[in-house]
Design an enzyme around this catalytic site. Structure first.
Site: not given
Length: 379
Positions: A46, A98, A170, A195
């Protein structure tokens, strides 16, 4: 290195142990520490993983940043960035974001005491007027999702610097292939790497990049503490996708321009939204800060025509959420990606029930145009 070379040879492009030109997938959850308390390079997956580190260095390099961070999704990356702020802090956010970002802000972050003002970040006066004594940051997309609005990145970053605020962009729709917000004065860039960066609709991931060492230190702490990290298998898939970003984007651009020309000359289409539209008020800003206009197009049918029937009539272009894959994807934001936004707010921001968003893929151009043509014929 030039950009397309950097995609392939940037970051850690060779395994230091074996010389392998494809970084191995290190699936180990923990690492042998040879000396107690010696602060080893690797201790727990992690906190850090060699495969993930290679990806993080690569995205930092292609975004012209110093530090990159990989998360389990784009939403996880955005959540980590917003977690830099504390209860009572105020953030200015773009009005065309978004739907998942809208949901995160309004259904989660506000419950923890963060405050938000929504403005059209293209309006620089509105941005400056929204600044309060407790404002800490300005967050926006450019191009926006789904109306492809363009904000002057450098102008907003200049306002932020004047008021000692952070700027967060973004960059999912543009990708580093088309623009690098950090170079224009932004503090943090985020991506839904699901994406264009992944590019093959086979991985869900988020990325954040900065060139500010204090922000990097704070994001590293949050990434480890919150724990929504990207696994090694997905990190490897994402690196593989990034290597072909340049060649894919060239075809995406070519196809998008042809589809845009087809839609603008189609009498069944009322409006077309595309950064490369020379009639758009955003066109000059897009030309100034972008190296290409991307491959996202949104459009509205003429009143009375059935958007549902149109998208369901397509045979090659997939009716699906997401974007940026090699295959063309189409959706209706009001029903799909932006359904989390109340209808009155959607309409206020220009997202009508008839709006259609198209992610233009890299199929043969003739097949794409033929599929659109047969679907238009059915309405």
């Amino acid at each position: 290195m030039k950009f397309n070379t950097k995609l392939i040879h940037g970051g850690i492009s060779e395994d230091p142990t074996t010389g392998a030109v494809s970084i191995p997938v290190y699936r180990s959850s923990t690492f042998h520490q040879h000396k107690l308390g010696a602060e080893p390079k690797w201790e727990y997956a992690r906190t850090g993983n060699p495969t993930r580190q290679a990806l993080e260095q690569l995205i930092a390099e292609i975004e012209n940043g110093t530090d990159g961070f990989a998360f389990a999704s784009g939403s996880a990356a955005i959540h980590a960035v917003f977690s830099l702020f504390s209860a009572g802090d105020h953030i200015i956010i773009g009005n065309d974001v978004y739907g998942g970002t809208f949901r995160l802000v309004n259904k989660v972050l506000k419950r923890f005491g963060l405050e938000f003002s929504v403005v059209d970040t293209r309006d620089l006066k509105a941005v400056e007027d929204a600044i309060q004594a407790n404002t800490k940051a300005i967050y926006f997309e450019t191009p926006t999702n789904p109306l492809l609005k363009i904000t002057d990145i450098q102008a907003v970053a200049d306002i932020a610097k004047k008021h000692d605020l952070k700027t967060i962009v973004d960059n999912t729709f543009a990708t580093p292939y088309n623009q690098n917000p950090l170079t224009l004065g932004v503090d943090i860039v985020v991506h839904s790497a699901t994406k264009y960066l992944g590019g093959h609709s086979d991985v869900v991931a988020g990325l954040a990049v900065t060139n500010d060492k204090q922000i990097a230190e704070d994001l590293a702490f949050l990434q480890n503490s919150i724990g929504s990290v990207l696994g090694p298998d997905d990190s490897w898939l994402l690196m593989r996708g990034i290597k072909t970003l340049g060649v894919r984007m060239r075809v995406h651009h070519e196809n998008a321009k042809l589809v845009y020309d087809y839609l603008t000359n189609n009498d069944k289409v009322a409006n077309v939204y595309y950064p490369g539209n020379p009639e758009s008020s955003d066109y000059e800003i897009a030309k100034k800060q972008m190296r290409g206009f991307g491959a996202m197009i949104s459009f509205e049918l003429q009143p009375g025509l059935d958007a549902k029937k149109f998208v369901e009539s397509l045979q090659l272009i997939d009716l699906a959420e997401s974007l940026g894959g090699i295959e063309s994807l189409i959706e209706v934001p009001a029903v799909m990606t932006h359904a989390a936004i109340p209808r009155e707010i959607r309409l206020q921001n220009g997202i009508t029930d008839e709006l259609i968003r198209l992610s233009v893929g890299i199929e043969d151009e003739e097949d794409l145009l033929a599929d659109l043509q047969q679907a238009f014929a059915k309405i």
